[in-house]
Write an enzyme that holds these catalytic residues in place. Structure first.
Site, PDB file in Angstrom:
ATOM      1  N   ARG A  47       0.827  -1.217   0.000  1.00  0.00           N
ATOM      2  CA  ARG A  47       0.000   0.000   0.000  1.00  0.00           C
ATOM      3  C   ARG A  47       0.853   1.257   0.000  1.00  0.00           C
ATOM      4  NH1 ARG A  47      -5.232  -0.368   3.855  1.00  0.00           N
ATOM      5  NH2 ARG A  47      -5.517   1.706   3.041  1.00  0.00           N
ATOM      6  N   HIS A 186      10.378 -22.234   7.797  1.00  0.00           N
ATOM      7  CA  HIS A 186      11.774 -21.964   7.429  1.00  0.00           C
ATOM      8  C   HIS A 186      12.753 -22.970   8.059  1.00  0.00           C
ATOM      9  CE1 HIS A 186      12.113 -19.794  11.279  1.00  0.00           C
ATOM     10  NE2 HIS A 186      13.410 -19.875  11.132  1.00  0.00           N
ATOM     11  N   LYS A 190      16.668 -25.168   6.608  1.00  0.00           N
ATOM     12  CA  LYS A 190      17.990 -25.176   7.239  1.00  0.00           C
ATOM     13  C   LYS A 190      18.751 -26.426   6.814  1.00  0.00           C
ATOM     14  CE  LYS A 190      16.434 -22.740  11.410  1.00  0.00           C
ATOM     15  NZ  LYS A 190      17.195 -21.541  11.677  1.00  0.00           N
ATOM     16  N   GLU A 224      15.966 -19.672  22.723  1.00  0.00           N
ATOM     17  CA  GLU A 224      16.397 -18.368  22.213  1.00  0.00           C
ATOM     18  C   GLU A 224      16.795 -17.501  23.384  1.00  0.00           C
ATOM     19  OE1 GLU A 224      14.161 -16.738  18.666  1.00  0.00           O
ATOM     20  OE2 GLU A 224      12.635 -17.887  19.706  1.00  0.00           O
ATOM     21  N   ASP A 243       3.762 -20.361  17.997  1.00  0.00           N
ATOM     22  CA  ASP A 243       4.878 -19.734  17.286  1.00  0.00           C
ATOM     23  C   ASP A 243       5.976 -20.748  16.929  1.00  0.00           C
ATOM     24  OD1 ASP A 243       6.192 -17.296  16.378  1.00  0.00           O
ATOM     25  OD2 ASP A 243       7.591 -17.577  18.038  1.00  0.00           O
ATOM     26  N   HIS A 248       7.710 -25.598  13.827  1.00  0.00           N
ATOM     27  CA  HIS A 248       9.117 -25.998  13.772  1.00  0.00           C
ATOM     28  C   HIS A 248       9.430 -27.259  14.596  1.00  0.00           C
ATOM     29  CE1 HIS A 248       9.237 -22.132  12.011  1.00  0.00           C
ATOM     30  NE2 HIS A 248       9.441 -21.423  13.100  1.00  0.00           N
ATOM     31  N   LYS A 348      11.772 -18.258  25.049  1.00  0.00           N
ATOM     32  CA  LYS A 348      12.482 -17.002  24.809  1.00  0.00           C
ATOM     33  C   LYS A 348      13.181 -16.621  26.105  1.00  0.00           C
ATOM     34  CE  LYS A 348      10.092 -15.534  20.848  1.00  0.00           C
ATOM     35  NZ  LYS A 348      10.895 -15.718  19.654  1.00  0.00           N
TER      36      LYS A 348
HETATM   37  C1  BG6 Z   1       9.994 -17.874  13.950  1.00  0.00           C
HETATM   38  C2  BG6 Z   1       9.281 -17.395  15.179  1.00  0.00           C
HETATM   39  O1  BG6 Z   1       9.165 -18.708  13.186  1.00  0.00           O
HETATM   40  O2  BG6 Z   1      11.152 -18.594  14.329  1.00  0.00           O
HETATM   41  C3  BG6 Z   1      10.197 -16.539  16.026  1.00  0.00           C
HETATM   42  O3  BG6 Z   1       8.143 -16.634  14.807  1.00  0.00           O
HETATM   43  C4  BG6 Z   1      11.472 -17.271  16.333  1.00  0.00           C
HETATM   44  O4  BG6 Z   1       9.565 -16.146  17.232  1.00  0.00           O
HETATM   45  C5  BG6 Z   1      12.094 -17.827  15.054  1.00  0.00           C
HETATM   46  O5  BG6 Z   1      12.356 -16.340  16.928  1.00  0.00           O
HETATM   47  C6  BG6 Z   1      13.266 -18.717  15.360  1.00  0.00           C
HETATM   48  O6  BG6 Z   1      13.914 -19.020  14.174  1.00  0.00           O
HETATM   49  P1  BG6 Z   1      15.454 -19.358  14.146  1.00  0.00           P
HETATM   50  O7  BG6 Z   1      15.740 -19.671  12.713  1.00  0.00           O
HETATM   51  O8  BG6 Z   1      16.173 -18.137  14.628  1.00  0.00           O
HETATM   52  O9  BG6 Z   1      15.641 -20.517  15.062  1.00  0.00           O
END
Ligand code: BG6
Length: 511
Positions: A47, A186, A190, A224, A243, A248, A348
């Site tokens: 936008r 994602h 990796k 993390e 999340d 993951h 976290k």
């Molecule tokens: C994301 C989450 O999908 O993955 C984040 O939304 C998280 O909260 C992240 O920090 C972690 O990814 P990676 O590749 O840093 O382990």
């Protein structure tokens, strides 16, 4: 190496952070390695009013900061040539009537550049747009594959719960076929996650032991050291379960647990993944308090610095009960894993950033050598380090030199960094390349996403319906609630508490 067909990558939400930090830098890295086709363009949509030139300048900054191949003397001219492939078109993607103008722009660009009617539509937008945009694209016939291909990349979160994920799948299937849809996780991009399959299925030494006869438990950690930062608003409605776990961590568990696929292709691998997810034993709502621990970080001092608690973060309810930590014990009801507990945890503001899988093997049936050793000390462990210090670590018993026959666990480790000159592509680079090549192996299939939500559902329900289930506070910079150790079956057994470096234990540990 295969080169993708000529095409245009259309990014919805191009003025956002994901495009700036991840997508365009990853596309540049592909360009740098000559992996893009001759006729190629990125068309950014959003936008915000931007000219092509303004968009290019912003992306240049993103490439300089975040691309992996961003050094070298030829860099400036290389980036300049790449930037000429970027275009921008501003329109309100919510409004159906504005799509005709967008289509004209896209087709004119296609004709001018010779991209042969092949389009990838990447949804880097808020999830609320995941049903709207595909629908409007289809009204313009842009889902049609008569003259070229039409692919749709959908970012996470794919749904908010089982019901919304099912609705989203249904809505996408109205206009696109499964083979046109690329749901991103994602983690699958990796290298070290993909290596799980290679480690398991290209070695004879692991696979015979990879089952209930030899494995006592499996542990997966994704820790993390940062908090939610500026993402408080999003995270407040999400929490660690949505999340990290639903996507993951359950994916990692599936790769650890799956049967060997018949072939290394999209369907064979994804069939095996979905079988594991469908075999997860449902945690009954009344067992959630026993099998699932949730926590939330509270303010503390980490490495001499005062850090905020979650409730003090921007965009977070001061009385929030959103979990920033979750640990789960579960079982996979199939022939290979019957009775073996799997433990996953993520959080976290833990002491360090580390993702790893630990396979704990059973102790020898007869303890010949170490009468004083604890069970943990008698067990072989295979640690598969996903990040950082990527590699493998095997722990096994060796004789302590000197008199007698005393055994002690020692480490044998391999680090990816030992493979000189090996370039580890970013997850987005790998995944974008695969989508350009039409290979969906490393993307989640609709049925797998739904199966994962199905497993998570009773946990979500229990937390919603039973306010007595505790949210444990844990000081930022610690390993989460102490009670998480009680999840692990067996006296003396705890989680592995990893350091930043794979093989550091019993020694100085860098966090
Ligand atoms: C994301 C989450 O999908 O993955 C984040 O939304 C998280 O909260 C992240 O920090 C972690 O990814 P990676 O590749 O840093 O382990």
């Amino acid at each position: 190496m295969k080169t993708p067909k000529n095409h245009i990558l259309v990014i919805f939400g191009a003025s956002g952070d994901l495009t700036y930090r991840k997508l365009v830098p990853a596309v540049y890295d592909l360009y740098d390695k000559n992996m893009l086709p001759k006729n190629f363009a990125v068309l950014g949509l959003g936008r915000t009013e931007l000219s092509d030139n303004q968009f290019r300048r912003k992306m240049e900054e993103g490439i300089e900061k975040f691309a992996l191949n961003n050094t070298g003397s030829a860099l400036k001219s290389k980036i300049d040539t790449f930037l000429q492939k970027l275009y921008y078109y501003a329109f309100n993607t919510k409004e159906e009537q504005e799509y005709a103008g967008f289509k004209d722009k896209l087709l004119a660009l296609d004709k001018e550049l010779g991209t042969e009617n092949n389009f990838i539509f990447y949804l880097a937008t808020p999830p609320s747009m995941y049903t709207t945009i595909p629908c409007h694209l289809a009204r313009q016939g842009l889902n049609n594959e008569d003259e070229g291909y039409s692919r749709l990349v959908v970012e996470k979160p794919f749904g908010y719960d089982l019901e919304s994920a099912q609705q989203l799948n249904e809505s996408l299937f109205r206009n696109f076929r499964e083979r046109q849809i690329y749901r991103i996780d994602h983690y699958l991009g990796k290298e070290t996650v993909q290596n799980l399959l290679v480690t398991r299925f290209s070695n004879t030494i692991y696979e015979p032991l990879w089952n209930r006869n030899y494995v006592s438990r499996v542990e997966i950690t994704s820790a993390e050291s940062i908090g939610v930062g500026s993402r408080g608003g999003y995270y407040e409605g999400s929490g660690a379960l949505r999340d990290m776990v639903q996507n993951h961590l359950l994916l990692l568990a599936s790769l650890v647990a799956m049967e060997p696929p018949a072939l290394i292709d999209s369907n064979s691998i994804r069939n095996e993944i979905v079988k594991v997810l469908q075999s997860l034993r449902t945690i009954k709502e009344e067992d959630v308090a026993k099998q699932v621990i949730r926590g939330q970080y509270i303010n503390s001092t980490v490495k001499g610095k005062k850090v905020k608690g979650y409730r003090q973060e921007e965009g977070v309810d001061p009385e929030s009960r959103t979990e920033t930590y979750v640990a789960i014990k579960f079982f996979i009801d199939n022939m290979r894993w019957g009775g073996v507990p799997f433990y996953i945890r993520t959080g976290k503001m833990l002491p360090t950033r580390v993702t790893e899988v630990v396979i704990h093997f059973k102790p020898t049936p007869h303890h010949l050598f170490s009468s004083h050793a604890t069970i943990a000390q008698q067990q072989n462990q295979l640690v598969i380090r996903i990040q950082p210090d990527e590699g493998l670590l095997l722990k096994f018993g060796m004789k302590v030199p000197g008199a007698g026959f005393n055994a002690q666990n020692v480490n044998m480790d391999f680090h990816y960094t030992d493979l000189a000159d090996v370039y580890l592509p970013s997850a987005y680079e790998r995944l974008l390349q695969d989508c350009m090549l039409g290979d969906s192996t490393l993307y989640s299939r609709g049925d797998a996403v739904e199966a994962a939500w199905k497993f998570v559902k009773p946990i979500q329900d229990a937390w919603k319906n039973n306010k007595d289930i505790k949210v444990h506070g844990y000081p930022a910079g610690t390993w989460g609630p102490d009670v998480a150790d009680e999840l692990i079956e067996g006296s003396d057994l705890t989680w592995r508490y990893p350091c930043k470096n794979l093989a550091n234990d019993d020694k100085y540990c860098e966090l």
